[in-house]
Design a protein around this motif. Sequence first.
Motif, PDB file in Angstrom:
ATOM      1  N   LEU A   8       0.843  -1.184   0.000  1.00  0.00           N
ATOM      2  CA  LEU A   8       0.000   0.000   0.000  1.00  0.00           C
ATOM      3  C   LEU A   8       0.883   1.239   0.000  1.00  0.00           C
ATOM      4  O   LEU A   8       1.794   1.358   0.823  1.00  0.00           O
ATOM      5  N   GLU A   9       0.639   2.139  -0.938  1.00  0.00           N
ATOM      6  CA  GLU A   9       1.436   3.359  -1.042  1.00  0.00           C
ATOM      7  C   GLU A   9       0.533   4.581  -1.020  1.00  0.00           C
ATOM      8  O   GLU A   9      -0.450   4.659  -1.752  1.00  0.00           O
ATOM      9  N   ILE A  10       0.873   5.531  -0.148  1.00  0.00           N
ATOM     10  CA  ILE A  10       0.169   6.811  -0.082  1.00  0.00           C
ATOM     11  C   ILE A  10       1.208   7.896  -0.269  1.00  0.00           C
ATOM     12  O   ILE A  10       2.177   7.958   0.486  1.00  0.00           O
ATOM     13  N   LYS A  11       1.000   8.733  -1.268  1.00  0.00           N
ATOM     14  CA  LYS A  11       2.020   9.728  -1.588  1.00  0.00           C
ATOM     15  C   LYS A  11       1.397  11.107  -1.736  1.00  0.00           C
ATOM     16  O   LYS A  11       0.487  11.318  -2.532  1.00  0.00           O
ATOM     17  N   LEU A  65      -1.224  -5.881   6.566  1.00  0.00           N
ATOM     18  CA  LEU A  65      -0.348  -5.080   5.717  1.00  0.00           C
ATOM     19  C   LEU A  65       1.053  -5.684   5.691  1.00  0.00           C
ATOM     20  O   LEU A  65       1.654  -5.921   6.737  1.00  0.00           O
ATOM     21  N   CYS A  66       1.553  -5.922   4.477  1.00  0.00           N
ATOM     22  CA  CYS A  66       2.928  -6.405   4.318  1.00  0.00           C
ATOM     23  C   CYS A  66       3.836  -5.288   3.815  1.00  0.00           C
ATOM     24  O   CYS A  66       5.048  -5.323   4.064  1.00  0.00           O
ATOM     25  N   HIS A  67       3.243  -4.335   3.107  1.00  0.00           N
ATOM     26  CA  HIS A  67       4.028  -3.251   2.521  1.00  0.00           C
ATOM     27  C   HIS A  67       3.309  -1.932   2.784  1.00  0.00           C
ATOM     28  O   HIS A  67       2.171  -1.744   2.354  1.00  0.00           O
ATOM     29  N   LEU A  68       3.975  -1.041   3.473  1.00  0.00           N
ATOM     30  CA  LEU A  68       3.377   0.251   3.805  1.00  0.00           C
ATOM     31  C   LEU A  68       4.357   1.362   3.447  1.00  0.00           C
ATOM     32  O   LEU A  68       5.482   1.398   3.939  1.00  0.00           O
ATOM     33  N   ASP A 109      -0.761  -2.999  14.656  1.00  0.00           N
ATOM     34  CA  ASP A 109      -0.671  -4.421  14.329  1.00  0.00           C
ATOM     35  C   ASP A 109       0.033  -4.601  12.976  1.00  0.00           C
ATOM     36  O   ASP A 109      -0.562  -4.934  11.977  1.00  0.00           O
ATOM     37  N   LEU A 110       1.337  -4.373  12.971  1.00  0.00           N
ATOM     38  CA  LEU A 110       2.112  -4.396  11.734  1.00  0.00           C
ATOM     39  C   LEU A 110       3.181  -5.485  11.766  1.00  0.00           C
ATOM     40  O   LEU A 110       4.242  -5.339  11.175  1.00  0.00           O
ATOM     41  N   LYS A 151       6.821  -6.355   5.644  1.00  0.00           N
ATOM     42  CA  LYS A 151       8.067  -6.725   4.980  1.00  0.00           C
ATOM     43  C   LYS A 151       8.806  -5.491   4.450  1.00  0.00           C
ATOM     44  O   LYS A 151      10.021  -5.537   4.273  1.00  0.00           O
ATOM     45  N   SER A 152       8.049  -4.429   4.190  1.00  0.00           N
ATOM     46  CA  SER A 152       8.694  -3.191   3.752  1.00  0.00           C
ATOM     47  C   SER A 152       7.963  -1.998   4.335  1.00  0.00           C
ATOM     48  O   SER A 152       6.732  -1.970   4.393  1.00  0.00           O
ATOM     49  N   LEU A 153       8.744  -1.034   4.785  1.00  0.00           N
ATOM     50  CA  LEU A 153       8.195   0.177   5.393  1.00  0.00           C
ATOM     51  C   LEU A 153       8.940   1.383   4.853  1.00  0.00           C
ATOM     52  O   LEU A 153      10.164   1.434   4.874  1.00  0.00           O
ATOM     53  N   THR A 154       8.172   2.366   4.360  1.00  0.00           N
ATOM     54  CA  THR A 154       8.733   3.644   3.934  1.00  0.00           C
ATOM     55  C   THR A 154       8.027   4.758   4.692  1.00  0.00           C
ATOM     56  O   THR A 154       6.796   4.779   4.763  1.00  0.00           O
TER      57      THR A 154
END
Length: 321
Positions: free
Chosen positions: A1-4, A29-32, A52-53, A57-60
């Motif tokens: 999931l990407e919020i920009k 969520l695996c990708h935030l 609850d994360l 696997k990836s966090l930005t």
Amino acid sequence: LEIKFPDSEELVEDDLEDVMAVLKRFKRLCHLHLYFSNCKWVSNDTLFYRRDLKDLKSLTLSVYGCSNVDEDTFKMLDKILNKSPNLQQLELYFGSLSNVLDKGLSSISDSTLSQLKNLEKLMLWFDDAEALSDSAVTKIAYIIFTAREKLKHLNLNFFRCRSLTKTHFGYLLNSIKNAKELSYLQVDFGYCAQISDPMAAQFLKETLELPKIETYCISFEDCNQISTLQIDSLLPHSHLKNLNLNFSNCSRLGNLRTIIDLLNIKSIENILIVLDKCEKISLDDLKAFLSKLKEKMPSFKSAQIHLKELDNLTTEEKQKL
């Protein structure tokens, strides 16, 4: 999931609440990936709307210039990282936050950082951090050292971190040179005024000799103590394909021998060398450099050389080049 939100100055609080209401519907969520810029409404409640994360696997997290980011933001990040043992990719962009960055980094516990052993990709941007303490730089080095066995991609930005000392530099280099799986290394030391000629030479030698490096991008822009870059013996491995070196505004750099030697690496396919405003470089050195470049051109897929504003050369000398 990407919020920009690349230009977040016009965001209002209600906008963020609406976005976060949607996010809460996701059960797993695996990708935030959250990107904000200069948003005055970003707070700890919106950044860490849920805890609850554990499957991440990836966090930005990018919060350039977000004025509400404070030390508590880092404490909450600490809790998230501590509960994300499967994290493989971590990208933190904390540019223009010099007022909170040092204390914030220092507040992240070593026990949390020791959980980051599975990281394969790490990007840490701290540009414009005017004052980084020993404690903060130690934390950064510890993240790299913890992840050293699996880390393949490392991108560090210390642009205009003028407080970066020789001791700090040593912490970072010691961690990086132990990451033997690295295939991609990008570091920006631009305008780090305390970087000396021996420090830069040592960094080039010990990181170029990493056994699996394929892409190597280093900037020493405006590091005005750099002059000769003398390296007695350099044994880069044959995996190196992409070489990008930026020495623009290094006004004392007058010896290109090391850079010329790097052109001899047979595996290089793409090269970018920036020497803008390096006014101490002699005409003879430039001729030797360009001669070697011409010799190697058939083996390159692409080659870019920047030689703007070399005011030490006469118009006639420039024409000869």
